[in-house]
Design a protein around this motif. Structure first.
Motif, mmCIF file in Angstrom:
data_model
loop_
_atom_site.group_PDB
_atom_site.id
_atom_site.type_symbol
_atom_site.label_atom_id
_atom_site.label_comp_id
_atom_site.label_asym_id
_atom_site.label_seq_id
_atom_site.Cartn_x
_atom_site.Cartn_y
_atom_site.Cartn_z
ATOM 1 N N THR A 14 0.570 -1.335 0.062
ATOM 2 C CA THR A 14 -0.221 0.059 -0.163
ATOM 3 C C THR A 14 0.730 1.129 -0.029
ATOM 4 O OG1 THR A 14 -1.958 -1.551 1.063
ATOM 5 C CG2 THR A 14 -1.803 1.056 1.226
ATOM 6 N N ALA A 15 1.662 1.143 0.706
ATOM 7 C CA ALA A 15 2.764 2.174 0.691
ATOM 8 C C ALA A 15 4.641 1.512 1.478
ATOM 9 C CB ALA A 15 2.193 3.267 2.271
ATOM 10 N N ASP A 16 5.262 2.142 1.361
ATOM 11 C CA ASP A 16 6.506 2.256 1.554
ATOM 12 C C ASP A 16 6.741 3.236 3.351
ATOM 13 O OD1 ASP A 16 7.513 0.750 -0.448
ATOM 14 O OD2 ASP A 16 7.195 2.636 -1.981
ATOM 15 N N LEU A 17 7.880 2.299 3.807
ATOM 16 C CA LEU A 17 8.489 3.140 4.966
ATOM 17 C C LEU A 17 9.602 3.297 4.609
ATOM 18 C CD1 LEU A 17 7.904 3.100 8.347
ATOM 19 C CD2 LEU A 17 9.291 0.598 8.276
ATOM 20 N N LEU A 18 10.139 4.886 4.512
ATOM 21 C CA LEU A 18 11.890 4.618 3.571
ATOM 22 C C LEU A 18 13.135 4.430 5.472
ATOM 23 C CD1 LEU A 18 10.795 8.773 3.388
ATOM 24 C CD2 LEU A 18 10.076 6.847 2.047
ATOM 25 N N GLY A 19 13.802 4.168 4.318
ATOM 26 C CA GLY A 19 14.931 3.358 4.595
ATOM 27 C C GLY A 19 15.831 4.502 4.503
ATOM 28 N N PRO A 20 16.953 4.210 5.025
ATOM 29 C CA PRO A 20 18.576 5.475 3.783
ATOM 30 C C PRO A 20 18.425 5.604 2.991
ATOM 31 C CG PRO A 20 19.518 3.708 5.655
ATOM 32 C CD PRO A 20 17.719 2.876 5.258
ATOM 33 N N THR A 21 18.908 6.239 1.965
ATOM 34 C CA THR A 21 19.642 6.726 0.934
ATOM 35 C C THR A 21 21.155 6.875 0.932
ATOM 36 O OG1 THR A 21 17.265 6.603 -0.044
ATOM 37 C CG2 THR A 21 18.966 7.302 -1.586
ATOM 38 N N ALA A 22 21.569 6.469 -0.406
ATOM 39 C CA ALA A 22 22.993 7.088 -0.211
ATOM 40 C C ALA A 22 23.413 9.210 -0.545
ATOM 41 C CB ALA A 22 23.908 5.971 -1.136
ATOM 42 N N ARG A 23 24.483 9.344 0.246
ATOM 43 C CA ARG A 23 24.406 10.569 -0.248
ATOM 44 C C ARG A 23 24.767 10.462 -1.916
ATOM 45 N NH1 ARG A 23 25.842 14.051 4.350
ATOM 46 N NH2 ARG A 23 26.258 15.403 2.620
ATOM 47 N N PRO A 24 24.735 11.690 -2.248
ATOM 48 C CA PRO A 24 25.175 11.974 -3.940
ATOM 49 C C PRO A 24 26.360 11.743 -4.004
ATOM 50 C CG PRO A 24 23.600 13.492 -3.434
ATOM 51 C CD PRO A 24 24.037 13.016 -2.299
ATOM 52 N N GLY A 25 27.141 10.315 -5.061
ATOM 53 C CA GLY A 25 28.671 10.785 -4.654
ATOM 54 C C GLY A 25 29.280 12.047 -6.124
ATOM 55 N N ARG A 26 30.699 12.127 -5.689
ATOM 56 C CA ARG A 26 31.344 12.896 -7.001
ATOM 57 C C ARG A 26 32.589 12.680 -6.835
ATOM 58 N NH1 ARG A 26 31.063 18.538 -4.573
ATOM 59 N NH2 ARG A 26 29.177 18.924 -3.378
ATOM 60 N N SER A 27 32.893 12.770 -8.710
ATOM 61 C CA SER A 27 33.819 11.971 -9.265
ATOM 62 C C SER A 27 35.254 13.333 -9.015
ATOM 63 C CB SER A 27 33.365 12.750 -10.786
ATOM 64 O OG SER A 27 35.110 12.084 -11.259
ATOM 65 N N PRO A 28 36.102 12.363 -8.933
ATOM 66 C CA PRO A 28 37.033 12.490 -8.439
ATOM 67 C C PRO A 28 37.084 14.305 -9.657
ATOM 68 C CG PRO A 28 37.479 10.313 -8.862
ATOM 69 C CD PRO A 28 36.368 10.394 -9.052
ATOM 70 N N THR A 29 37.329 14.678 -10.266
ATOM 71 C CA THR A 29 37.836 15.577 -11.383
ATOM 72 C C THR A 29 36.310 17.154 -11.538
ATOM 73 O OG1 THR A 29 36.561 14.039 -13.594
ATOM 74 C CG2 THR A 29 38.696 13.622 -13.178
ATOM 75 N N SER A 30 34.815 16.351 -10.390
ATOM 76 C CA SER A 30 34.004 17.460 -10.678
ATOM 77 C C SER A 30 34.785 18.940 -9.963
ATOM 78 C CB SER A 30 32.917 16.820 -9.826
ATOM 79 O OG SER A 30 33.939 16.835 -8.019
ATOM 80 N N HIS A 31 33.837 19.703 -10.316
ATOM 81 C CA HIS A 31 34.347 21.126 -9.321
ATOM 82 C C HIS A 31 32.893 21.127 -9.269
ATOM 83 C CE1 HIS A 31 32.143 22.132 -13.440
ATOM 84 N NE2 HIS A 31 33.144 21.641 -14.245
ATOM 85 N N LYS A 32 32.864 22.960 -8.703
ATOM 86 C CA LYS A 32 30.918 23.371 -7.812
ATOM 87 C C LYS A 32 30.686 23.433 -9.109
ATOM 88 C CE LYS A 32 33.901 28.187 -8.458
ATOM 89 N NZ LYS A 32 33.489 29.336 -7.436
ATOM 90 N N GLY A 33 30.545 23.880 -10.164
ATOM 91 C CA GLY A 33 29.243 23.448 -11.563
ATOM 92 C C GLY A 33 29.076 22.121 -11.649
ATOM 93 N N SER A 34 30.192 21.222 -11.636
ATOM 94 C CA SER A 34 29.325 19.573 -11.667
ATOM 95 C C SER A 34 28.181 19.580 -10.698
ATOM 96 C CB SER A 34 30.004 18.993 -11.430
ATOM 97 O OG SER A 34 31.825 19.256 -11.934
ATOM 98 N N HIS A 35 27.932 20.229 -9.529
ATOM 99 C CA HIS A 35 26.947 19.986 -9.145
ATOM 100 C C HIS A 35 25.551 21.021 -7.740
ATOM 101 C CE1 HIS A 35 29.996 17.324 -7.196
ATOM 102 N NE2 HIS A 35 30.650 18.179 -7.227
ATOM 103 N N GLY A 36 25.556 22.130 -9.713
ATOM 104 C CA GLY A 36 24.461 22.733 -9.067
ATOM 105 C C GLY A 36 23.945 23.722 -8.904
ATOM 106 N N GLN A 37 23.187 24.436 -9.216
ATOM 107 C CA GLN A 37 22.888 25.621 -7.988
ATOM 108 C C GLN A 37 20.988 25.398 -7.182
ATOM 109 O OE1 GLN A 37 22.318 28.359 -11.697
ATOM 110 N NE2 GLN A 37 25.082 28.530 -11.375
ATOM 111 N N VAL A 38 21.388 26.510 -6.578
ATOM 112 C CA VAL A 38 20.411 26.653 -5.131
ATOM 113 C C VAL A 38 20.065 27.922 -5.301
ATOM 114 C CG1 VAL A 38 19.064 26.719 -3.078
ATOM 115 C CG2 VAL A 38 20.323 24.369 -4.482
#
Length: 450
Positions: free
Chosen positions: A189-213
């Motif tokens: 009928t519904a789901d009981l929430l469990g933990p979810t992994a945080r977003p991973g980061r590439s070794p070559t990522s930069h601040k522009g890779s992770h979006g804007q708020v």
């Protein structure tokens, strides 16, 4: 049999109708099901009992009472003194509440209410079978004037939504689960929430890779709400976080305590994830049409929700947005305004209210409160079992809105429903402490999670 919380993964929930179907099919293939249930209750009772006095088993007329009688037999076979009946024995060491369980379909009568009151007053810990007697399995609300407040609840065969939302957590105590060796054979009928992994980061990522708020709010005297949301988005890992402080001059810093945060506007950041309404006051209403029309993904909170509740044009704009692009995060009073209902009535069935909101506005919904509900069009609803009274403090909702924005900035292809489930559970887990939790400290706890 095992204690259920905290969850380590998402789990299926089944309402009364589904639980009855599963039970009927299980009984047809496993006629010893009640024997298994009684044995499970007896094992837990032996572990919980302290002292030499009798175990009081209060049994009702249905299957719940049958489970209790089997448990009483097992306990007696192990040399435990047992008292079966509606009258209290002298100095019980444990009460097994097997009065009503899943079979409840109306308010308990006076005889049952008298027994429930005696159970509560006898001084012994209470172990409820399946559900605390008087608590509705689908909604987590008492069916009448009283429901048992158990110290432990052993739920059998299926997990029921009412254990985890509404008043459920206040009545159930520590929740245990035994599926009796039967796997569910239909969709939940519904789901009981469990933990979810945080977003991973590439070794070559930069601040522009992770979006804007872009956080839009913080009217004069209420800047703290917008700044909390922005700090949460930053701590979550968003690449760049901007604040549009309503009614403030451009020279006003985004946040003197967080120089990483920047001032920004919709005109400059049309592709940002919008977090709208934290501390916004009534001045946000005029800006909402452009924000809802232009921003590709938005979290709508607080004063933005109140403006939408009062404006049919804004409601139409919500319904016109792309599916999966909009997330509303109302507390019960804000949800009641959006639906035009009384808050007390809305709280009697939180799951249905969240689904009504999702259908009416074509958006994902987080109905906050004990057992927060996530509902979205075309998705199975989810209930959050994490969290506690430490989150009942000023600013914790602003932190949730900002954290959701930070998650979504980093996961641009995820739907609002996916983001809501991940963010609500993380927020709840960060709030599991026995102390009052200030919103700023909540951000630090969220950031420290792995």
């Amino acid at each position: 049999m095992h204690p259920l919380l905290p969850t380590t993964s998402s789990l299926p929930l089944f309402d009364v109708a589904a639980s009855r179907r599963i039970e009927a099919r299980a009984l047809s293939h496993s006629p010893d099901l009640m024997e298994r249930a009684g044995l499970a209750i007896a094992k837990l009772a032996l572990a919980l009992r302290r002292g030499d006095g009798p175990v009081w088993v209060a049994c009702g007329p249905g299957n719940n009472g049958g489970d209790g009688r089997v448990a009483a037999r097992w306990l007696a076979q192990h040399g435990v003194p047992v008292h079966i009946g509606h009258d209290a024995p002298s100095h019980p060491t444990l009460v097994i509440d097997a009065l009503l369980g899943l079979g409840l379909n109306r308010a308990p009568d006076n005889e049952l209410l008298t027994t429930m009151a005696a159970m509560q007053a006898c001084g012994a810990p209470i172990l409820s079978v399946d559900l605390p007697s008087g608590l509705l399995a689908d909604t987590g609300q008492p069916a009448g004037e009283r429901a048992v407040r158990a110290d432990h609840t052993l739920t059998l065969l299926t997990l029921k939504p009412g254990l985890f939302t509404g008043e459920g957590r206040a009545h159930c105590g520590r929740i245990w689960f035994d599926d009796l060796g039967i796997g569910p054979d239909e969709a939940p009928t519904a789901d009981l929430l469990g933990p979810t992994a945080r977003p991973g980061r590439s070794p070559t990522s930069h601040k522009g890779s992770h979006g804007q708020v872009l956080v839009v709010g913080g009217a004069p005297g209420m800047q703290g709400a917008a700044r909390l949301a922005a700090r949460a988005a930053l701590a979550c890992g968003a690449g760049r976080v901007y604040v549009d402080l309503l009614g403030q001059t451009a020279s006003e810093p985004a946040d003197p305590g967080r120089p990483e945060l920047m001032r920004g506007t919709l005109a400059e950041l049309p592709q940002a994830v919008g977090v709208l309404g934290c501390g916004a006051g009534p001045g946000l209403a005029g800006a909402l049409p452009d924000l809802l029309h232009q921003l590709p993904r938005v979290i709508v909170d607080a004063d933005a929700l109140n403006a939408i509740a009062a404006d049919h044009g804004l409601q139409a704009l919500l319904r016109a947005r792309s599916p999966g692009s909009t997330l509303l995060t109302p507390h019960p009073l804000e949800a009641a305004r959006l639906l035009g209902r009384d808050t007390t009535i809305l709280q009697t069935d939180r799951l249905a209210a969240a689904q009504d909101l999702a259908t009416r506005f074509g958006c994902s919904i987080v109905l906050k409160g004990s057992g927060s509900i996530v509902a979205s069009p075309g998705e199975r609803p989810a209930i959050c079992a994490s969290g506690g009274p430490a989150l009942a403090t000023a600013g914790s909702g602003d932190v949730l809105a900002g954290w959701l924005g930070g998650l979504w900035a980093q996961q641009s292809t995820s739907s609002a429903h996916v983001i809501a489930c991940a963010g609500v559970d993380a927020h709840g887990r960060a709030g599991e402490t026995g102390q009052v939790l200030r919103a700023g400290d909540l951000i630090a706890r969220l950031a420290a999670q792995r």
